[in-house]
Enzyme design. Structure first.
Site, PDB file in Angstrom:
ATOM      1  NE  ARG A 116      -3.721  -2.073   2.517  1.00  0.00           N
ATOM      2  CZ  ARG A 116      -4.789  -2.192   1.741  1.00  0.00           C
ATOM      3  NH1 ARG A 116      -5.085  -1.238   0.876  1.00  0.00           N
ATOM      4  NH2 ARG A 116      -5.560  -3.264   1.796  1.00  0.00           N
ATOM      5  N   GLY A 117       0.281   2.343  -0.344  1.00  0.00           N
ATOM      6  CA  GLY A 117       0.974   3.604  -0.141  1.00  0.00           C
ATOM      7  C   GLY A 117       1.636   4.133  -1.385  1.00  0.00           C
ATOM      8  N   GLY A 154      -7.168   4.605  -5.654  1.00  0.00           N
ATOM      9  CA  GLY A 154      -5.996   5.330  -5.166  1.00  0.00           C
ATOM     10  C   GLY A 154      -4.795   5.068  -6.061  1.00  0.00           C
ATOM     11  CG  ASP A 211     -14.270  -3.136  -1.054  1.00  0.00           C
ATOM     12  OD1 ASP A 211     -14.097  -4.304  -0.682  1.00  0.00           O
ATOM     13  OD2 ASP A 211     -14.004  -2.157  -0.345  1.00  0.00           O
ATOM     14  CG  MET A 261     -12.953  -7.454   2.518  1.00  0.00           C
ATOM     15  SD  MET A 261     -11.781  -8.292   1.468  1.00  0.00           S
ATOM     16  CE  MET A 261     -12.819  -9.611   0.870  1.00  0.00           C
ATOM     17  N   GLY A 262     -15.976  -4.426   2.051  1.00  0.00           N
ATOM     18  CA  GLY A 262     -16.861  -3.408   1.491  1.00  0.00           C
ATOM     19  C   GLY A 262     -16.727  -2.138   2.309  1.00  0.00           C
ATOM     20  CE1 TYR A 295      -6.019  -9.959   5.829  1.00  0.00           C
ATOM     21  CE2 TYR A 295      -6.472 -11.087   7.891  1.00  0.00           C
ATOM     22  CZ  TYR A 295      -5.999  -9.981   7.211  1.00  0.00           C
ATOM     23  OH  TYR A 295      -5.526  -8.907   7.901  1.00  0.00           O
TER      24      TYR A 295
END
Lengths: 436, 436, 436, 436
Positions: free
Chosen positions: A144-145, A171, A200, A243-244, A353
């Site tokens: 991430r990131g 992102g 998602d 998830m969502g 997961y």
């Protein structure tokens, strides 16, 4: 009509694409650049309903350059999603077999691998990716990131990379857009193609994102497990968190598919705990009538129930970190029925997961392969700052500017949510402030 | 030789068993009561190695009474386990089709259904159970906890029940023994037959309990999910908690089956967190070498790490409630690598409910069917206070006294644990105080 | 007592086996050579019931030689079976990780690879086999048929092979025995270890062969498919042919597991088509009563219905080639009900290749791993001309002489076949000449 | 613009639809009758590209009559397809829970059940269909073939049926059109709604038919089995025949999904056996290079290779019966390589029944549920002689006249077939007469 053809670099090289052994070129219908897919009105918070068209994906007769001089690079960012390896495999196969691109770099652990601080990239070949579709996850690793855009551009040019495939969520695609802009400023012809990834299912201008079918399949099985647990005891309550973050598509889809969910809670539709229309009252009635209940909750549902003081907390990708609605549900439900002296037996399942690390199901494999080939055709034809997508069933090119302007969410007045209400029989669980 | 023939009521009615349409009786080899299975030495804490034999299961030529005058009752107790419905189905099919028992009661929610306070039993027929094997859980419902033995005996006799099938773990079988003793005191011929159920695989004198194959299959898949997660990030640590209160059979089996576990922690083998032989040091080395690690932990492992003050807490069935070793592992590992300034990415998976609520796999279905038939043959032949079992591959009768004297555990010097060490490459993780 | 300790070469080298990082040797309980497993009477056509004991499998304190000077070779013969790759993986992992054997050859395509005419062997390493357990089949390839024993011995010695693992059925093990005898004649210490492979589950002195659990799982699903087909039309007849040349274990197991088979036909129990006790009459009655029927037939069932003129036809491995009983069933049933003017709708399913090419289920993975480790421990300790096996639940060494003397078959008077009769309700389908 | 609004009966009763417990009607966005979905040009043999719009599916504010006076009937026709029970369940749930229709008849065995000669219909309730989605097939049974339209109309009116749901393929929908016309002639308000069912995915004006995702999932697994078989022997040839009478969608989808098919043969693209561009020459080259090959063939491919003399043979539904291309492939390939003295090992897999009898996967369950609800909303709003469909991702009403005018086929110049060529690397296998 609002034509959204993505940026096209100059083209001029005839395509080498001849499907193995075909003498004639009749096997391929090259797309002309004016062949477009009309965009159905897509009501969102950020877009009006103006009609737009997207360029169709597919091979072009003219390429941006000579394939044998190209270097492609591929990276995966953000959380896992079923199908990542299928996309990787499809990219490498198409680059190598269809176009003969000689050098394909697998960037390690997302954007971090586009900097001097990252691990060295791997050279990918058809052999090295031949069997990766059987595995979940991503063979390249992910992280991430963001990273410094200038540094990444430097690194990319230093490596001689001529095209970059970036697999990630909104992102990540924002980052891809900035990177393509930075590379454009340097007047270097690096084609940046995004491939939308979000378990998602919340990226704009994508019918449905890859991995979603698989996620729904697995989440639906876990709802069945919760149903078995809830039915096997007196006053059994099964709660499944899926998830969502901002969009409840997995919750909605898995609930319908399982046929065994009784309440679905999603970020798009508010619910109250208390009051005559509240969740707790509904659970009382349901347990009275059926003695068990199964609740499916998206992780981003009911966030207003956390009295968030001060600033929101964000993760490395800039996503707002959510408080755990599953645990809050357990606590509130447990307490409520304790107080009523009708205790319930709670079973809380959180299969996140396992949902996201699964290998892709057959339909996702097909989809990933087609997206990957479309991405390669786009880059070879000189497209950049765009994302491949399936829209109204057609493979298209979507400009990255459009993608980054919002997130796709369930329309509470649309037919998907109506089917959730129809399938569960769940009532409006709030004071009528919002749609139910 | 120590012969453990279970109690036999007087018999005297010729068996009506004629496999459909066979004129001759040659299709059946009736077991004589002296046909026995030699017990292999089974080293446990509570038994010596004296050689014992068990009576073989199977139909007998003489029955305890006329089937058409009998009433059978069936109940399921304790937690869920794959195969419960297969056992229920097998019992009903055998009672009805093989012997023509006209009245079969399905007791609701375990022992609670054997009292006036419980829900009324259901009448079960071949039609009502025909398709239940496709569902996980138990159609009768289950509960934990004991009831007053005298009250249950009253209720049983009032209902005219002549045979009782009790499916449950060692606590449940202790209750079955007491109930059979109480009924014997009242000189009423109720045959009480236990069917051992434990997803932990920890009942004595059972080769392997039903549902274990299914549990291992599902747990192994979750270990693969954890492996995918751990490998997809830098310094990824996957932790999977599986059932196993006192015995680590699921952890051991699933770890070997997955081929992807690197550390297995079970109640039978102590481990240290700290020190040169401790878990944390080993994880450091492993991450240095491989950059990811997958840990499988049985829920009952490492309980000494909780400084339990005061009395143990027990659940309704009298089982000691364990503190959550999974969360402790997460916390200790997270903290350790934070301190070292080499943070890890932890993924914690707890698939318990999905493991135990699954429908049985094919081998468990076969096993459940054979156990159920064996139980009916035993009751019809007048056996009581015994449990049906598979021992060294043979279906046998085991006296309930034997069953309740301990729990089956992994032998840390035996070949199963040796295979765990061989398959994971995991070292001894303690100061050599115990076996590793 | 008849002790069947397999041949042991002289030993004398201390074992290097120290499970990773353990300073003490306490982690391993070395087997002494007199630790034996008593053999339960196993009634077969070729053996009497004399009590025999088998040597227990497991690591020994003394090895036959220095591991670093050894060369192992592995081959797979005959038809596919779930678990082959798991055995290969387990052998390579144990040879390399547990003992440090530096050179492991993977022989290509069975015995053909042990000759100058075959393909060159592959060098196997832990890395090259790390993920093969996810795939069905055998990474080495396989073939049927024998090769000249002298030539193979020459080739083996020329390659410097010191131990040979041969995975195959009874024909293959007969070849292994001859090869070990030929090598013994040349006084060269090559340890030949057999690993029994038969999807039909028909090798002598093996509880149950690896792959059988998986085969039953898959075959049971196909029986469910046939059941769905048969029930969805009027007068539906589903026929599923499964493997089982001489032994009906898959048919029996899958029929019980599916709970949906109504007739099971196996080689061990004769059936008539015609007459009042014949299959066709039973099908008439069944269709009258239930309107559908599912038949499971082992490929070797009912062979006497083919009026075989002249000599039997054999395949390359010397197995008698069977006529297709599935097609004969279809033809006879179709014709019979046409004649009665009550035509049926036949659905014939033949899932053979899908059953045998499947990756192993969890229990088979565990079993294969344990067999493979046992095989390596045996070879390292100098055993030869023996096969590793699980017998009455224990891992043991079985002399190859014993293995080649017959085939394991269903006992028509035993409890497995009784469960088939109990589960299907099928009557005796012959004139009482044999057991039904 | 060519507006294809399906026939609408007069409406006038306010809809009772209030999603459980909602006081306001805000939960539902009723569709107005002019809300339409634009039809993308769909090139077929029988249609020009004129732009057409379809009415959107969904609940209407006004109903055709009072639900409590209605009688619905449901039937399933033709071959099995995954999802049939999901559609049945969705219809019954919606009729009963959403509208309160008190009488729902399940017609037995297709059109045959709409005559006096058929079995009596079943009364369906939410309880009777609650768990049928777990089973493949159709609980109502199915049959092929037409019945006299007048007789069916008589029977329907005699039974007081006011709406009829007909689940079947294009032949069935032709019958539905005729039946609706006959009923219209009698001026009786019976609403006839078609639900398109075709495992071949070949009905016109349907994006993708239900069951296709499931069929592809299962067929892809069998292709993997064939791949395992082909790779495990020298010169291994795996052939998988899948359904696809006139359209190769399953073959194409499963081949892409498996990533393991090397040649795909479909009805839409001709292939030659002989000649330099023929299949046999390509197989020679492929075996030379890779030593194995996997061929996926749709049952309707290559029919011109059968020199059909005289009239075509048709089945009860009027479909042309195809000769077995799988067997022809086996024969021709076997013979060719025998002649070359390079014999191959052929493995032929024909998983048809297992593909079509499977329970639906999650995405098909969602799709079936949504189609079923749309069908009920359409009938309640008075629509007739139409079919519910998903088109470009939207649920719509399609007039039955359009449906019966052709079949959907793979476009050999479109992107699906291009992906097949890209994924397999297969060349043009004919003399360039058609598209490859």
């Amino acid at each position: 009509m609002n034509t959204s053809i993505s940026q096209t670099a100059e083209t001029g090289h005839p395509s080498p694409l001849r499907y193995a052994g075909c003498d004639s070129t009749t096997a391929i219908r090259y797309r002309s650049d004016v062949d477009a897919v009309r965009v159905f009105p897509c009501k969102t918070e950020t877009h009006d309903d103006a009609e737009t068209v997207f360029e169709r994906a597919g091979p072009r007769a003219q390429l941006i350059g000579e394939p044998e001089k190209m270097t492609a690079a591929i990276l995966t960012c953000g959380g896992l999603c079923p199908g990542l390896n299928d996309v990787l495999r499809g990219l490498v196969m198409s680059l190598s077999h269809h176009y003969g691109v000689p050098r394909i770099l697998g960037i390690r652990y997302g954007y971090a691998g586009l900097t001097d601080g990252g691990l060295s990239p791997w050279e990918l070949t058809p052999d090295s990716v031949d069997e990766i579709h059987r595995d979940g996850g991503t063979m390249l690793g992910t992280s991430r990131g963001a990273q410094n855009v200038g540094e990444m551009a430097d690194w990319i040019l230093k490596q001689g990379i001529t095209q970059l495939y970036i697999i990630g969520g909104d992102g990540t695609q924002r980052g891809a857009l900035e990177l393509s802009q930075e590379l454009a400023r340097r007047a270097r012809p690096v084609n940046v193609i995004g491939i939308p990834k979000t378990v998602d299912n919340d990226i704009m201008w994508v019918d449905q994102s890859f991995g979603y079918d698989t996620a729904v399949e697995i989440a639906a099985r876990v709802i069945s497990d919760a149903h078995v647990e809830a039915r096997s005891t007196e006053r059994g309550v099964g709660i499944v968190k899926v998830m969502g973050r901002d969009s409840g598509f997995i919750a909605a889809g898995a609930a319908i598919a399982s046929q065994e969910a009784n309440v679905v809670l999603v970020p798009e539709v508010e619910f109250d705990f208390d009051g005559p229309n509240g969740l707790l009252t509904y659970l009382e009635k349901r347990l009275e009538r059926k003695d068990h209940v199964v609740i499916v909750v998206a992780e981003g549902a009911g966030q207003r129930h956390f009295k968030q003081q001060g600033r929101e907390v964000k993760d490395a990708s800039g996503n707002v970190l959510h408080r755990d609605i599953g645990e809050l549900l357990c606590e509130r439900i447990h307490r409520h029925f304790q107080t009523l002296e009708k205790p319930v037996k709670l079973k809380y399942l959180d299969p996140g997961y396992s949902v996201r690390s699964a290998p892709a199901c057959a339909t996702d494999r097909i989809y990933c392969t087609r997206l990957a080939h479309a991405a390669v055709h786009a880059a070879m034809a000189g497209r950049t700052a765009m994302m491949v997508s399936r829209w109204s069933g057609h493979y298209v090119h979507v400009p990255l500017e459009l993608v980054t302007k919002g997130r796709r969410r369930i329309d509470p007045t649309g037919s998907l949510w109506r089917t959730v209400l129809e399938a569960t029989g769940q009532p409006c669980l709030n004071h009528g402030e919002g749609r139910c």
